[in-house]
Scaffold this motif. Structure first.
Motif, PDB file in Angstrom:
ATOM      1  N   VAL A 109       0.844  -1.204   0.000  1.00 20.35           N
ATOM      2  CA  VAL A 109       0.000   0.000   0.000  1.00 20.35           C
ATOM      3  C   VAL A 109       0.877   1.250   0.000  1.00 20.35           C
ATOM      4  CG1 VAL A 109      -1.696   1.329   1.318  1.00 20.35           C
ATOM      5  CG2 VAL A 109      -1.968  -1.140   1.063  1.00 20.35           C
ATOM      6  N   TYR A 110       1.916   1.255   0.804  1.00 23.07           N
ATOM      7  CA  TYR A 110       2.829   2.404   0.859  1.00 23.07           C
ATOM      8  C   TYR A 110       3.457   2.648  -0.518  1.00 23.07           C
ATOM      9  CZ  TYR A 110       6.944   5.209   1.820  1.00 23.07           C
ATOM     10  OH  TYR A 110       7.911   6.184   1.776  1.00 23.07           O
ATOM     11  N   GLN A 111       3.946   1.588  -1.146  1.00 22.48           N
ATOM     12  CA  GLN A 111       4.590   1.742  -2.449  1.00 22.48           C
ATOM     13  C   GLN A 111       3.608   2.233  -3.517  1.00 22.48           C
ATOM     14  OE1 GLN A 111       6.217  -2.199  -2.872  1.00 22.48           O
ATOM     15  NE2 GLN A 111       8.188  -1.617  -1.952  1.00 22.48           N
ATOM     16  N   LEU A 112       2.354   1.785  -3.417  1.00 24.46           N
ATOM     17  CA  LEU A 112       1.365   2.196  -4.413  1.00 24.46           C
ATOM     18  C   LEU A 112       0.889   3.632  -4.215  1.00 24.46           C
ATOM     19  CD1 LEU A 112      -0.799  -1.046  -4.600  1.00 24.46           C
ATOM     20  CD2 LEU A 112       0.745  -0.157  -6.368  1.00 24.46           C
ATOM     21  N   THR A 113       0.981   4.144  -2.991  1.00 23.22           N
ATOM     22  CA  THR A 113       0.454   5.486  -2.716  1.00 23.22           C
ATOM     23  C   THR A 113       1.548   6.541  -2.573  1.00 23.22           C
ATOM     24  OG1 THR A 113       0.407   5.031  -0.330  1.00 23.22           O
ATOM     25  CG2 THR A 113      -1.609   4.591  -1.574  1.00 23.22           C
ATOM     26  N   LYS A 114       2.790   6.132  -2.468  1.00 22.44           N
ATOM     27  CA  LYS A 114       3.901   7.075  -2.298  1.00 22.44           C
ATOM     28  C   LYS A 114       3.968   8.026  -3.501  1.00 22.44           C
ATOM     29  CE  LYS A 114       8.858   7.254  -1.671  1.00 22.44           C
ATOM     30  NZ  LYS A 114      10.105   6.494  -1.714  1.00 22.44           N
ATOM     31  N   GLY A 115       3.979   9.308  -3.203  1.00 21.95           N
ATOM     32  CA  GLY A 115       4.154  10.310  -4.246  1.00 21.95           C
ATOM     33  C   GLY A 115       2.919  10.597  -5.082  1.00 21.95           C
ATOM     34  N   LEU A 116       1.746  10.166  -4.666  1.00 20.29           N
ATOM     35  CA  LEU A 116       0.536  10.479  -5.425  1.00 20.29           C
ATOM     36  C   LEU A 116       0.275  11.982  -5.417  1.00 20.29           C
ATOM     37  CD1 LEU A 116      -2.038   7.742  -4.299  1.00 20.29           C
ATOM     38  CD2 LEU A 116      -0.866   7.927  -6.497  1.00 20.29           C
ATOM     39  N   SER A 117      -0.141  12.498  -6.548  1.00 16.26           N
ATOM     40  CA  SER A 117      -0.514  13.912  -6.638  1.00 16.26           C
ATOM     41  C   SER A 117      -1.968  14.054  -6.182  1.00 16.26           C
ATOM     42  CB  SER A 117      -0.368  14.410  -8.075  1.00 16.26           C
ATOM     43  OG  SER A 117      -1.365  13.819  -8.879  1.00 16.26           O
ATOM     44  N   PRO A 118      -2.411  15.259  -5.800  1.00 19.29           N
ATOM     45  CA  PRO A 118      -3.825  15.450  -5.445  1.00 19.29           C
ATOM     46  C   PRO A 118      -4.778  15.014  -6.554  1.00 19.29           C
ATOM     47  CG  PRO A 118      -2.544  17.339  -4.733  1.00 19.29           C
ATOM     48  CD  PRO A 118      -1.623  16.467  -5.544  1.00 19.29           C
ATOM     49  N   GLU A 119      -4.388  15.214  -7.811  1.00 16.26           N
ATOM     50  CA  GLU A 119      -5.233  14.809  -8.936  1.00 16.26           C
ATOM     51  C   GLU A 119      -5.363  13.284  -8.994  1.00 16.26           C
ATOM     52  OE1 GLU A 119      -2.547  16.962  -9.299  1.00 16.26           O
ATOM     53  OE2 GLU A 119      -3.832  18.736  -9.233  1.00 16.26           O
ATOM     54  N   LEU A 132      -0.654   4.687   6.756  1.00 20.21           N
ATOM     55  CA  LEU A 132      -1.302   3.382   6.699  1.00 20.21           C
ATOM     56  C   LEU A 132      -2.308   3.269   7.829  1.00 20.21           C
ATOM     57  CD1 LEU A 132       1.842   1.273   5.893  1.00 20.21           C
ATOM     58  CD2 LEU A 132       0.054   2.005   4.327  1.00 20.21           C
ATOM     59  N   TRP A 133      -3.541   2.967   7.475  1.00 18.80           N
ATOM     60  CA  TRP A 133      -4.627   2.820   8.431  1.00 18.80           C
ATOM     61  C   TRP A 133      -5.352   1.522   8.084  1.00 18.80           C
ATOM     62  CZ3 TRP A 133      -6.236   4.646  12.893  1.00 18.80           C
ATOM     63  CH2 TRP A 133      -7.555   4.462  13.273  1.00 18.80           C
ATOM     64  N   PRO A 134      -5.122   0.471   8.878  1.00 19.63           N
ATOM     65  CA  PRO A 134      -5.736  -0.820   8.540  1.00 19.63           C
ATOM     66  C   PRO A 134      -7.266  -0.753   8.541  1.00 19.63           C
ATOM     67  CG  PRO A 134      -4.097  -1.056  10.284  1.00 19.63           C
ATOM     68  CD  PRO A 134      -4.306   0.403  10.074  1.00 19.63           C
ATOM     69  N   GLN A 135      -7.846  -1.134   7.422  1.00 17.54           N
ATOM     70  CA  GLN A 135      -9.305  -1.156   7.299  1.00 17.54           C
ATOM     71  C   GLN A 135      -9.688  -2.131   6.203  1.00 17.54           C
ATOM     72  OE1 GLN A 135      -9.968   2.993   6.364  1.00 17.54           O
ATOM     73  NE2 GLN A 135     -10.316   2.533   4.226  1.00 17.54           N
ATOM     74  N   ALA A 136     -10.943  -2.541   6.250  1.00 16.05           N
ATOM     75  CA  ALA A 136     -11.474  -3.420   5.211  1.00 16.05           C
ATOM     76  C   ALA A 136     -11.652  -2.628   3.921  1.00 16.05           C
ATOM     77  CB  ALA A 136     -12.814  -4.008   5.668  1.00 16.05           C
ATOM     78  N   ALA A 137     -11.807  -3.329   2.821  1.00 16.72           N
ATOM     79  CA  ALA A 137     -11.995  -2.666   1.532  1.00 16.72           C
ATOM     80  C   ALA A 137     -13.215  -1.758   1.545  1.00 16.72           C
ATOM     81  CB  ALA A 137     -12.123  -3.716   0.425  1.00 16.72           C
ATOM     82  N   GLY A 138     -14.204  -2.074   2.362  1.00 18.85           N
ATOM     83  CA  GLY A 138     -15.409  -1.263   2.473  1.00 18.85           C
ATOM     84  C   GLY A 138     -15.235  -0.043   3.358  1.00 18.85           C
ATOM     85  N   GLY A 139     -14.034   0.134   3.933  1.00 14.66           N
ATOM     86  CA  GLY A 139     -13.751   1.309   4.748  1.00 14.66           C
ATOM     87  C   GLY A 139     -13.925   1.114   6.243  1.00 14.66           C
ATOM     88  N   ILE A 140     -14.311  -0.063   6.679  1.00 13.57           N
ATOM     89  CA  ILE A 140     -14.489  -0.307   8.113  1.00 13.57           C
ATOM     90  C   ILE A 140     -13.120  -0.503   8.746  1.00 13.57           C
ATOM     91  CG2 ILE A 140     -15.478  -1.872   9.836  1.00 13.57           C
ATOM     92  CD1 ILE A 140     -17.582  -2.590   7.623  1.00 13.57           C
TER      93      ILE A 140
END
Length: 168
Positions: free
Chosen positions: A31-41, A59-67
């Motif tokens: 998750v860190y590698q996939l989100t590192k350096g993302l632009s606001p867009e 990183l905030w552990p949660q289910a895919a549904g956001g729980i």
């Protein structure tokens, strides 16, 4: 012999727990590698904006549904058979989740570690199955599910008599 069985269960439990923490570390790294350096867009376009508002890229552990992840995810009844069946179910749920991820994601840098984690869930399922067999082998086979052998010397409820000619 009972001490040996309990020792084996504790050893396997600790071994599996450390493996589960390693799984969480691997998923967190992905998750860190996939989100590192993302632009606001990119954050908005990916639908990641609601998460970003609350957690930035942390990183905030949660289910895919956001729980959010919480201790309610852990089930324990204090009955070896009940708890081992819960463990078996948890391993299968994790394997199914990895299967679902593999159906959706095609990036080999994500898929390869997910395949590895999926295989570990299969192995964990097998180890919990072995532990269940060991526990069942050391119990009175006619009373597996009648009562909790860790606390009750006999069933707190009298068994219902068999209507047929059952073996006693």
């Amino acid at each position: 012999m009972f001490f040996y069985v309990v020792f084996c269960q504790i050893y396997h439990f600790h071994h599996l727990c450390s493996n589960e923490l390693a799984h969480m570390e691997m998923i967190s790294t992905i998750v860190y590698q996939l989100t590192k350096g993302l632009s606001p867009e990119e954050i908005k376009a990916s639908g990641f904006d609601k998460y970003y508002v609350d957690h930035t890229l942390a990183l905030w552990p949660q289910a895919a549904g956001g729980i959010p992840f919480n201790a309610c995810e852990f089930q324990s009844k204090g009955d070896a058979i009940t708890d081992l069946f819960e463990d078996l179910a948890a391993e299968q749920k994790a394997r199914t989740t990895y299967d679902n991820i593999l159906r959706l994601v095609k990036d080999p840098e994500v898929c390869d570690p997910i395949r590895f984690l999926r295989q570990r869930e299969v192995v964990h399922f097998q180890r919990f199955g072995e532990a269940l067999r060991i526990v069942q082998d050391h119990l009175d086979s006619r009373n597996f599910y009648a009562f909790n052998p860790e606390f009750d010397a006999k069933s707190p409820v009298e068994p219902v008599p068999c209507a047929r000619n059952c073996q006693k």
